[in-house]
Design a protein around this motif. Structure first.
Motif, PDB file in Angstrom:
ATOM      1  N   ARG A 220       0.753  -1.157  -0.069  1.00 54.42           N
ATOM      2  CA  ARG A 220      -0.076  -0.059  -0.085  1.00 54.42           C
ATOM      3  C   ARG A 220       0.773   1.036   0.024  1.00 54.42           C
ATOM      4  O   ARG A 220       1.957   1.289   0.723  1.00 54.42           O
ATOM      5  N   ALA A 221       0.323   2.346  -0.825  1.00 56.75           N
ATOM      6  CA  ALA A 221       1.124   3.675  -0.722  1.00 56.75           C
ATOM      7  C   ALA A 221       0.230   4.537  -0.534  1.00 56.75           C
ATOM      8  O   ALA A 221      -1.224   4.720  -1.294  1.00 56.75           O
ATOM      9  N   GLU A 222       0.479   5.434   0.445  1.00 56.97           N
ATOM     10  CA  GLU A 222      -0.455   6.447   0.960  1.00 56.97           C
ATOM     11  C   GLU A 222      -0.128   7.841   0.365  1.00 56.97           C
ATOM     12  O   GLU A 222       1.059   8.183   0.643  1.00 56.97           O
ATOM     13  N   PHE A 223      -1.105   8.602  -0.037  1.00 59.73           N
ATOM     14  CA  PHE A 223      -1.046  10.060  -0.468  1.00 59.73           C
ATOM     15  C   PHE A 223      -1.757  10.937  -0.065  1.00 59.73           C
ATOM     16  O   PHE A 223      -2.913  10.681   0.698  1.00 59.73           O
ATOM     17  N   SER A 224      -1.413  12.261   0.075  1.00 56.07           N
ATOM     18  CA  SER A 224      -2.293  13.291   0.362  1.00 56.07           C
ATOM     19  C   SER A 224      -3.306  13.649  -0.577  1.00 56.07           C
ATOM     20  O   SER A 224      -4.224  14.246  -0.184  1.00 56.07           O
ATOM     21  N   THR A 225      -3.155  13.683  -2.100  1.00 52.08           N
ATOM     22  CA  THR A 225      -4.074  14.201  -2.838  1.00 52.08           C
ATOM     23  C   THR A 225      -3.982  12.743  -3.987  1.00 52.08           C
ATOM     24  O   THR A 225      -3.388  12.084  -4.085  1.00 52.08           O
ATOM     25  N   ILE A 226      -5.427  12.763  -4.534  1.00 55.40           N
ATOM     26  CA  ILE A 226      -5.307  11.880  -5.549  1.00 55.40           C
ATOM     27  C   ILE A 226      -4.560  12.069  -6.934  1.00 55.40           C
ATOM     28  O   ILE A 226      -4.239  11.368  -7.694  1.00 55.40           O
ATOM     29  N   ASP A 227      -4.445  13.546  -7.059  1.00 54.40           N
ATOM     30  CA  ASP A 227      -3.272  13.854  -8.354  1.00 54.40           C
ATOM     31  C   ASP A 227      -1.997  13.108  -7.864  1.00 54.40           C
ATOM     32  O   ASP A 227      -1.571  12.695  -8.965  1.00 54.40           O
ATOM     33  N   ASP A 228      -1.383  13.193  -6.775  1.00 55.83           N
ATOM     34  CA  ASP A 228      -0.174  12.750  -6.413  1.00 55.83           C
ATOM     35  C   ASP A 228      -0.155  11.164  -6.787  1.00 55.83           C
ATOM     36  O   ASP A 228       0.765  10.584  -7.492  1.00 55.83           O
ATOM     37  N   ALA A 229      -1.153  10.522  -6.215  1.00 52.05           N
ATOM     38  CA  ALA A 229      -1.349   9.229  -6.570  1.00 52.05           C
ATOM     39  C   ALA A 229      -1.530   8.636  -7.986  1.00 52.05           C
ATOM     40  O   ALA A 229      -0.608   7.630  -8.450  1.00 52.05           O
ATOM     41  N   ASP A 337     -19.326   2.219 -14.087  1.00 57.97           N
ATOM     42  CA  ASP A 337     -17.810   2.516 -14.118  1.00 57.97           C
ATOM     43  C   ASP A 337     -17.551   2.926 -15.572  1.00 57.97           C
ATOM     44  O   ASP A 337     -18.588   2.924 -16.606  1.00 57.97           O
ATOM     45  N   VAL A 338     -16.527   3.750 -15.842  1.00 54.83           N
ATOM     46  CA  VAL A 338     -16.070   4.335 -16.943  1.00 54.83           C
ATOM     47  C   VAL A 338     -14.734   4.315 -17.001  1.00 54.83           C
ATOM     48  O   VAL A 338     -13.970   3.805 -16.125  1.00 54.83           O
ATOM     49  N   CYS A 339     -14.038   4.576 -18.234  1.00 54.30           N
ATOM     50  CA  CYS A 339     -12.518   4.424 -18.393  1.00 54.30           C
ATOM     51  C   CYS A 339     -12.193   5.355 -19.240  1.00 54.30           C
ATOM     52  O   CYS A 339     -12.912   5.973 -20.367  1.00 54.30           O
ATOM     53  N   VAL A 340     -11.226   6.158 -19.075  1.00 53.23           N
ATOM     54  CA  VAL A 340     -10.845   7.447 -19.578  1.00 53.23           C
ATOM     55  C   VAL A 340      -8.940   7.422 -19.864  1.00 53.23           C
ATOM     56  O   VAL A 340      -8.455   6.315 -19.223  1.00 53.23           O
ATOM     57  N   PRO A 341      -8.569   8.047 -20.761  1.00 49.98           N
ATOM     58  CA  PRO A 341      -7.178   8.046 -21.052  1.00 49.98           C
ATOM     59  C   PRO A 341      -6.531   8.126 -19.566  1.00 49.98           C
ATOM     60  O   PRO A 341      -6.846   9.065 -18.782  1.00 49.98           O
ATOM     61  N   ILE A 342      -5.502   7.815 -19.512  1.00 47.50           N
ATOM     62  CA  ILE A 342      -4.948   7.900 -17.944  1.00 47.50           C
ATOM     63  C   ILE A 342      -4.494   9.391 -17.520  1.00 47.50           C
ATOM     64  O   ILE A 342      -4.604   9.772 -16.550  1.00 47.50           O
ATOM     65  N   SER A 343      -4.070  10.013 -18.818  1.00 50.76           N
ATOM     66  CA  SER A 343      -3.963  11.575 -18.476  1.00 50.76           C
ATOM     67  C   SER A 343      -4.765  12.099 -18.063  1.00 50.76           C
ATOM     68  O   SER A 343      -4.851  13.347 -17.435  1.00 50.76           O
ATOM     69  N   SER A 344      -6.163  11.650 -18.117  1.00 49.73           N
ATOM     70  CA  SER A 344      -7.514  12.562 -17.760  1.00 49.73           C
ATOM     71  C   SER A 344      -8.083  11.896 -16.431  1.00 49.73           C
ATOM     72  O   SER A 344      -8.904  12.324 -15.756  1.00 49.73           O
ATOM     73  N   LEU A 345      -7.293  10.797 -15.943  1.00 51.23           N
ATOM     74  CA  LEU A 345      -7.813  10.110 -14.658  1.00 51.23           C
ATOM     75  C   LEU A 345      -8.065  10.817 -13.512  1.00 51.23           C
ATOM     76  O   LEU A 345      -9.050  10.666 -12.732  1.00 51.23           O
ATOM     77  N   ALA A 346      -7.099  11.717 -12.945  1.00 49.11           N
ATOM     78  CA  ALA A 346      -7.044  12.209 -11.828  1.00 49.11           C
ATOM     79  C   ALA A 346      -8.345  13.535 -11.901  1.00 49.11           C
ATOM     80  O   ALA A 346      -9.069  13.371 -10.901  1.00 49.11           O
ATOM     81  N   SER A 347      -8.182  14.230 -12.954  1.00 47.88           N
ATOM     82  CA  SER A 347      -9.403  15.096 -13.076  1.00 47.88           C
ATOM     83  C   SER A 347     -10.886  14.416 -13.169  1.00 47.88           C
ATOM     84  O   SER A 347     -11.770  14.998 -12.546  1.00 47.88           O
ATOM     85  N   ALA A 348     -10.790  13.547 -13.768  1.00 49.07           N
ATOM     86  CA  ALA A 348     -12.213  12.457 -13.884  1.00 49.07           C
ATOM     87  C   ALA A 348     -12.717  11.972 -12.466  1.00 49.07           C
ATOM     88  O   ALA A 348     -13.671  11.962 -12.186  1.00 49.07           O
ATOM     89  N   ILE A 349     -11.439  11.492 -11.694  1.00 50.69           N
ATOM     90  CA  ILE A 349     -11.960  10.990 -10.415  1.00 50.69           C
ATOM     91  C   ILE A 349     -12.301  12.175  -9.640  1.00 50.69           C
ATOM     92  O   ILE A 349     -13.413  12.041  -8.669  1.00 50.69           O
ATOM     93  N   LYS A 350     -11.605  13.215  -9.404  1.00 57.69           N
ATOM     94  CA  LYS A 350     -11.903  14.471  -8.732  1.00 57.69           C
ATOM     95  C   LYS A 350     -13.371  14.923  -9.018  1.00 57.69           C
ATOM     96  O   LYS A 350     -14.088  15.314  -8.127  1.00 57.69           O
ATOM     97  N   HIS A 351     -13.614  15.168 -10.201  1.00 54.77           N
ATOM     98  CA  HIS A 351     -15.086  15.234 -10.763  1.00 54.77           C
ATOM     99  C   HIS A 351     -16.031  14.488 -10.262  1.00 54.77           C
ATOM    100  O   HIS A 351     -17.380  14.971  -9.832  1.00 54.77           O
TER     101      HIS A 351
END
Length: 457
Positions: A220-229, A337-351
């Motif tokens: 497991r790896a813990e992060f402060s933000t979804i963007d960082d993860a 569930d949806v699937c996006v290009p990985i470059s859009s993943l952080a913004s998609a999850i935050k949205h």
């Protein structure tokens, strides 16, 4: 004049045909929130010839046919849309052939993932596709299932080498062969995998399998933000580290995991990771992975070599849905569930997280971040029309975001009833090609009608 039951009993044993109300009800639903509908009759074939005869009876009596595995689907894929014939494949659950040297196995569609891996272990092999539920191989092929290990080993469409398929007219075909590659003919494996029972019924499936790794490490790896993860995952992939599983679980979901699995994980965005390899190689990969995640502000990272500890970690991830269900009595889970290009993943999850927070629903987000696929779990009251309406509106916003990002309305759950309305928008002119394929192979729209591709009369 012959009856539907009588015609089936003419070639099926009495135990293979039923109109028992309890059995009909069991086959009226899946794990989704969609309204159950009882089939007219349930039949239990044991081979391709019996499936073929079922198709002829269905045509004679002008009845639709609904294939059924274990009912673990999440978008209404197996729910009848009117009176009809439910084909239950539970008696077609034989592992027919293991070709150890070719790393292939042939199974009937009712074989479950756990059953298959138990047998393969004797040969030092395993089947990698892991959707979480102990689904049938036939159901997994029908939905093009994937899951936690797809980032390294691929999805169901990558693993199917050949299918024996019974078509709507009762004919039996093979879509591939046992060779590792081919430049011959149209790619029928790719067409039928993911077709959700709308083009034919699978009677045998030949799969590519893998050797069990010498060593497996999970952590497991813990992060402060979804963007960082998410950015850490992108860097791990770019570095060529052979990550086998890479799952993101958000803070509210970690809280549910702790309550349900008696863990004490920090309430932060968390990556669940797994690496496969040999001892020397893994030592280097682990060192490199730790360096990368720390560059992205990883607050804590720990790995487990012990099998029991690894299993506990992944059990916590796989039981996330049950954790939400058990903590919210009287509610039912809606999972999308949806699937996006990985470059859009952080913004998609935050949205998605903002939408869930604004909705007032209790819910969580988890994703196969290595391939851009994420899931939203919402606890709703299925008897409350307002809850259903709000949840569907939220789902629509999530799908629209994914499509705008160049993604898809479903990464692995399938289209079924729930995602059908997005097909034309996602596929454009190609949608009409799909309609023509459906019309060519199933001109009477008899196979799982009103699912995936709805052909207008």
């Amino acid at each position: 004049m012959s009856t539907l039951v009588g015609d089936f009993q003419a070639f099926l044993g009495s135990s293979q045909v039923t109109t028992n109300e309890t059995v009909l009800e069991l086959h009226s639903k899946d794990e989704s929130y969609h309204t159950p509908v009882n089939p007219e009759i349930v039949v239990f074939p044991r081979n391709a010839d019996e499936i073929s005869k079922i198709m002829h009876v269905a045509k004679k009596h002008d009845r639709p046919v609904y294939p059924f595995g274990l009912g673990s689907s999440l978008e209404g894929l197996v729910i009848p849309t009117s009176d009809g014939i439910c084909i239950d494949f539970s008696e077609m659950n034989a592992i027919l052939d293991v070709k150890q040297d070719d790393m292939l196995v042939t199974v009937q569609p009712g074989v479950t993932r756990t059953q298959l891996n138990k047998e393969l272990k004797k040969y030092g092999l395993f089947f990698s596709v892991d959707p979480g539920a102990d689904a049938t191989i036939g159901g997994m092929a029908a939905t093009n299932a994937s899951g936690t290990s797809s980032v390294r080993y691929g999805i169901m469409r990558d693993k199917v080498r050949d299918l024996e398929v019974v078509l709507a007219d009762g004919s039996i075909i093979h879509t591939g062969n046992r060779a590792a590659k081919s430049s011959s003919g149209y790619h029928l494996n790719g067409l039928f995998v993911g077709s959700e029972g709308t083009l034919g019924c699978f009677s045998e499936i030949t799969l590519e399998v893998n050797g069990i790794p010498e060593q497996i490490v999970a952590g497991r790896a813990e992060f402060s933000t979804i963007d960082d993860a998410v950015n850490a995952v992108v860097s791990i992939l770019h570095a060529g580290i052979p990550i086998a599983r890479c799952e993101l679980v958000d803070e509210p979901s970690i809280e549910k995991v702790n309550q349900f699995s008696d863990t004490n994980y920090a309430l932060t965005p968390t990556l669940f990771l797994e690496l496969h390899g040999n001892e020397a190689g893994l030592e280097q990969d682990l060192t490199f992975t730790k360096e990368i995640v720390r560059d992205f502000g990883c607050e804590e990272i720990e790995f487990e070599l012990d099998t029991a500890a690894r299993n506990k970690l992944w059990e916590a991830r796989h039981t996330l849905a049950y954790a939400f269900t058990h903590s919210t009595p009287g509610k039912k889970m809606m999972v999308t569930d949806v699937c996006v290009p990985i470059s859009s993943l952080a913004s998609a999850i935050k949205h998605a997280r903002q939408l869930v927070d604004d909705s007032g629903f209790e819910g969580g987000i988890a994703g196969h971040v290595g391939d851009g696929n994420y899931h939203i779990l919402l606890m709703i009251n299925p008897e409350d029309p307002d809850d259903i309406r709000k949840a569907q509106a939220l789902n629509e916003e999530i799908v629209e975001f994914a499509l705008e990002a160049g993604g898809t309305c479903t990464g692995e759950h399938g289209v079924g009833i729930g995602k059908q309305k997005y097909q034309k928008k996602e596929h454009g002119e190609a949608f009409f090609v799909m309609e023509k394929i459906k019309q060519a192979l199933d001109p009477d729209s008899r196979l799982n009608p009103m699912k995936l591709i709805q052909v207008k009369e």
